[in-house]
Enzyme design. Structure first.
Site, PDB file in Angstrom:
ATOM      1  N   ASP A 139      -2.470  -5.029   4.059  1.00  0.00           N
ATOM      2  CA  ASP A 139      -4.045  -4.293   4.429  1.00  0.00           C
ATOM      3  C   ASP A 139      -4.889  -4.845   3.275  1.00  0.00           C
ATOM      4  O   ASP A 139      -4.591  -5.247   2.127  1.00  0.00           O
ATOM      5  CB  ASP A 139      -3.859  -2.840   4.372  1.00  0.00           C
ATOM      6  CG  ASP A 139      -3.690  -2.167   3.157  1.00  0.00           C
ATOM      7  OD1 ASP A 139      -2.740  -2.548   2.374  1.00  0.00           O
ATOM      8  OD2 ASP A 139      -4.539  -1.318   2.778  1.00  0.00           O
ATOM      9  N   GLU A 154      -1.879   0.352   1.848  1.00  0.00           N
ATOM     10  CA  GLU A 154      -1.975   0.426   0.328  1.00  0.00           C
ATOM     11  C   GLU A 154      -3.468   0.877  -0.566  1.00  0.00           C
ATOM     12  O   GLU A 154      -3.685   1.741  -1.112  1.00  0.00           O
ATOM     13  CB  GLU A 154      -1.426  -0.615  -0.741  1.00  0.00           C
ATOM     14  CG  GLU A 154      -1.346  -0.388  -2.104  1.00  0.00           C
ATOM     15  CD  GLU A 154      -2.409  -0.711  -3.090  1.00  0.00           C
ATOM     16  OE1 GLU A 154      -2.261  -0.293  -3.928  1.00  0.00           O
ATOM     17  OE2 GLU A 154      -3.335  -1.313  -2.613  1.00  0.00           O
TER      18      GLU A 154
END
Ligand SMILES: [Zn+2]
Length: 420
Positions: A85, A180
């Site tokens: 991400d 994350e």
């Protein structure tokens, strides 16, 4: 060793950053945004095509894969991990990476927004890339080197080992995680399925940097209960929770213990959200320190400060709720000193100087370390992350691939015990 090798990480990186994988802190789903799986599926496919074993993705967007051991020695199982991400702070839609060949040290005006100018003066690390290639975005999005650089480096390492079977290594696990950036990278991780002994995240910055320490972190919510009556008839009776909240915020230390007045190894108390009505108000804080004692002291200071203010309001009361967020990975890494020592050696074998650093924040590695997987963080080359000026030097990305190859081989070299 890498003389005639064509590094695949830059080309991979240019492709991966064009896939929008922004995560969303407001979402309760896993992954927080479905589009993160677009990259996860692509990576799983590419690993399969490469001939990596045991590749699978799950409904949460994780990718697990294994490069099987090719040695007779019994080597601890290593995991290399990065996140798919990108940060919610800055758009990650339609990223158009630009390769600047042979960077000459001059200003780079990004084409989509001429107010976005990458300058040597503001980014002194650029100096090391004069005469080499760098990559930026086009001015209206982040680049996503955080952490697609890490992804591309791990993919290239896999490619290197698959095409160089003569190099000895133990079992290597590859792990790509979602979310994350919103603090949930390990939320749905299946640690049994991963079955690794030690882990390295590829989520660091400049060449040679090795981070083996993070903050220890708690979140505190102070909920203030006032005493409410009709304001027309409130004399000596009404106690306004909003005003008490204001007093607490105003009483916070002003020249220390705040993010804006601290650096290096100093911790802080940081109010991040305030909400409420005259009847009830709440303030959320982040508490940070590098030591457990420091964390407790900072929490105690905040509690004392709030309770002292409340003493002037006998009709009001407060709740003080502490939630653990993550702990300094150093505590775990000190029990396994070779994890960091081998990484230092690998960085030196790649021809770089080791820069040991502490992270004034947390990483997935902090959580992994406390889940039983000691996990320092290695450099990727990413710079000016979470911004439109984000950039990366190709040379550093390639050095990171070399470091991972050396690191895997060092673990094999140091393992003495032979399988019978
Ligand atoms: Zn990152």
């Amino acid at each position: 060793m890498f003389k005639n090798y064509h590094f695949t990480s830059p080309e991979r990186f240019m492709r991966y950053v064009q896939i929008d994988t922004q995560s969303d802190p407001q979402s309760d789903t896993h992954p927080s945004t479905e589009k993160q799986k677009d990259l996860s599926f692509l990576l799983a496919n590419e690993l399969q095509q490469m001939g990596v074993a045991d590749v699978h993705t799950d409904e949460f967007g994780y990718v697990y894969a294994t490069i099987p051991s090719n040695t007779g020695k019994q080597v601890p199982v290593l995991c290399f991990c990065s996140h798919v991400d990108t940060a919610p702070d800055c758009s990650g839609t339609h990223v158009k990476p630009i390769l600047h060949k042979n960077y000459n040290g001059g200003d780079i005006v990004l084409p989509a927004d001429s107010s976005q100018v990458l300058k040597l003066h503001d980014h002194p690390n650029l100096r090391q890339h004069i005469g080499y290639d760098i990559i930026t975005a086009s001015g209206d999005t982040l680049l996503g080197a955080d952490d697609k650089a890490g992804v591309a480096i791990i993919m290239d390492m896999a490619h290197y080992f698959i095409t160089h079977p003569e190099l000895k290594h133990g079992t290597i696990k590859i792990l790509f995680t979602p979310d994350e950036e919103v603090g949930r990278g390990t939320a749905k991780l299946n640690i049994e399925k991963l079955a690794a002994n030690y882990c390295y995240t590829l989520d660091g910055g400049e060449a040679g940097s090795l981070e083996d320490e993070t903050f220890s972190a708690d979140a505190v919510s102070i909920i203030i209960h006032g005493s409410i009556v009709h304001p027309g008839y409130a004399k000596n009776r009404l106690v306004n929770a909003i005003k008490i909240a204001g007093e607490i915020v105003d009483a916070l230390p002003k020249d220390r213990l705040s993010p804006e007045t601290t650096e290096g190894r100093e911790g802080f108390i940081h109010p991040v959200r305030i909400e409420g009505s005259a009847e009830q108000a709440s303030i959320d804080f982040l508490i940070r320190s590098f030591s457990e004692d420091g964390l407790q002291e900072n929490t105690k200071e905040l509690r004392n400060l709030a309770e002292t203010i409340l003493q002037s309001y006998p009709k009001a009361f407060l709740e003080f709720v502490v939630k653990e967020q993550y702990r300094n990975m150093k505590e775990m890494l000190e029990k396994h000193p070779h994890v960091v020592r081998y990484a230092e050696e690998a960085i030196r074998r790649a021809g770089l100087t080791v820069k040991k650093e502490s992270i004034r924040g947390g990483t997935d590695g902090s959580r992994l370390s406390f889940m039983g997987l000691p996990c320092p963080n290695l450099f990727t080359g990413m710079q000016a992350i979470h911004s439109k000026l984000e950039w990366i030097g190709i040379k550093t990305m390639q050095k990171a691939v070399e470091t991972l190859v050396h690191l895997s081989m060092i673990w094999e070299e140091r393992s003495e015990r032979h399988l019978s």
